[in-house]
Design an enzyme around this catalytic site. Structure first.
Site, PDB file in Angstrom:
ATOM      1  NE  ARG A 124      -3.257  -0.677   2.801  1.00 41.89           N
ATOM      2  CZ  ARG A 124      -3.094  -0.791   4.132  1.00 41.89           C
ATOM      3  NH1 ARG A 124      -2.889   0.268   4.882  1.00 41.89           N
ATOM      4  NH2 ARG A 124      -3.149  -1.969   4.712  1.00 41.89           N
ATOM      5  NE  ARG A 148      13.012  -3.584   3.572  1.00 47.39           N
ATOM      6  CZ  ARG A 148      11.974  -2.829   3.188  1.00 47.39           C
ATOM      7  NH1 ARG A 148      11.409  -3.014   2.011  1.00 47.39           N
ATOM      8  NH2 ARG A 148      11.530  -1.885   3.962  1.00 47.39           N
TER       9      ARG A 148
HETATM   10  P1  AMP Z   1      14.909   0.957   6.778  1.00 50.30           P
HETATM   11  O1  AMP Z   1      14.542   2.264   6.170  1.00 50.30           O
HETATM   12  O2  AMP Z   1      15.156   1.037   8.256  1.00 50.30           O
HETATM   13  O3  AMP Z   1      13.939  -0.146   6.415  1.00 50.30           O
HETATM   14  O4  AMP Z   1      16.320   0.530   6.164  1.00 50.30           O
HETATM   15  C1  AMP Z   1      16.482   0.345   4.772  1.00 50.30           C
HETATM   16  C2  AMP Z   1      17.753  -0.450   4.488  1.00 50.30           C
HETATM   17  O5  AMP Z   1      18.905   0.254   4.982  1.00 50.30           O
HETATM   18  C3  AMP Z   1      17.817  -1.828   5.152  1.00 50.30           C
HETATM   19  O6  AMP Z   1      17.117  -2.831   4.445  1.00 50.30           O
HETATM   20  C4  AMP Z   1      19.340  -2.063   5.124  1.00 50.30           C
HETATM   21  O7  AMP Z   1      19.800  -2.374   3.811  1.00 50.30           O
HETATM   22  C5  AMP Z   1      19.884  -0.670   5.468  1.00 50.30           C
HETATM   23  N1  AMP Z   1      19.985  -0.481   6.934  1.00 50.30           N
HETATM   24  C6  AMP Z   1      19.305   0.428   7.683  1.00 50.30           C
HETATM   25  N2  AMP Z   1      19.640   0.316   8.981  1.00 50.30           N
HETATM   26  C7  AMP Z   1      20.544  -0.701   9.046  1.00 50.30           C
HETATM   27  C8  AMP Z   1      21.246  -1.329  10.115  1.00 50.30           C
HETATM   28  N3  AMP Z   1      21.075  -0.932  11.376  1.00 50.30           N
HETATM   29  N4  AMP Z   1      22.077  -2.351   9.823  1.00 50.30           N
HETATM   30  C9  AMP Z   1      22.273  -2.763   8.539  1.00 50.30           C
HETATM   31  N5  AMP Z   1      21.626  -2.242   7.495  1.00 50.30           N
HETATM   32  C10 AMP Z   1      20.772  -1.211   7.734  1.00 50.30           C
END
Ligand code: AMP
Length: 195
Positions: A124, A148
């Site tokens: 969505r 993820r």
């Molecule tokens: P998010 O916006 O939090 O869903 O993060 C998007 C992407 O950023 C994740 O799928 C990872 O590829 C990377 N990422 C963000 N935070 C982390 C973290 N703490 N450790 C490793 N990768 C991260």
């Protein structure tokens, strides 16, 4: 106040974190947003992580931990901060603890949501962004999302027990309406403040 938000993609961490950040006037530090900015800016770091981000993989602990260490050393985070999307592994949680030393975390807030609900929500989110003429996140597609979610289960879910053992965990269902959830979180944080 030093807080971390836990929860799978689409659980609503960003939305709740924004409310708490405003209420307590502490910076909302989303590691996903920081990394997306690096990719958009075409920096060396951005170029090195773009593929892993797009496919839904985690980037290396040392890389993200160094980004977080620099960010929370900035003056606006001196009185507290709210981390959204970090830590995501036990190694990152251990690093954060060693970084903070005696200035310990106050609470880890975990939003729990059923995976089927998450898949619907993310689809969505992508459709709404498209309809509004905006950009869809490169990792908001079903393949990356599945990756993820599975990485969340294997690498991040152990943090529930990690923070529970430390007496720092506040776990609540992310299925409730947004404003009910915000009230519940703010009520819990008020208890911390009262101590
Ligand atoms: P998010 O916006 O939090 O869903 O993060 C998007 C992407 O950023 C994740 O799928 C990872 O590829 C990377 N990422 C963000 N935070 C982390 C973290 N703490 N450790 C490793 N990768 C991260």
């Amino acid at each position: 106040m030093k807080l971390v938000f836990l929860g799978p993609p689409g659980a609503g961490k960003g939305t709740q974190a924004a409310v708490v950040s405003k209420e307590y006037r502490i910076p909302h530090l989303s590691t996903g947003d920081m990394l997306r900015s690096e990719v958009a800016a075409g920096s060396q770091l951005g170029a090195s992580i773009a593929d892993d981000m797009q496919s839904g993989k985690l980037i290396a602990d040392e890389t993200i931990s160094s980004v977080v260490a620099h960010r929370i050393a900035l003056p606006d985070a001196a009185a507290g901060f709210l981390l959204d999307g970090y830590p995501r592994t036990v190694g990152q949680a251990d690093f954060l603890e060693s970084l903070l030393g005696s200035a310990k975390l106050d609470l880890a807030i975990e939003l729990v949501v059923d995976p089927t609900v998450l898949i619907e929500r993310i689809q969505r989110r992508a459709a709404t962004a498209l309809a509004a003429g905006g950009a869809v996140r490169a990792d908001d597609n079903i393949e990356s999302l599945r990756k993820r979610l599975s990485i969340y289960q294997t690498q991040t879910a152990p943090l529930t027990e990690h923070y529970q053992r430390k007496g720092l965990l506040f776990r609540l269902s992310g299925d409730a309406p947004v404003s009910d959830l915000s009230h519940e979180i703010i009520r819990r944080l008020a208890l911390l403040r009262a101590w």
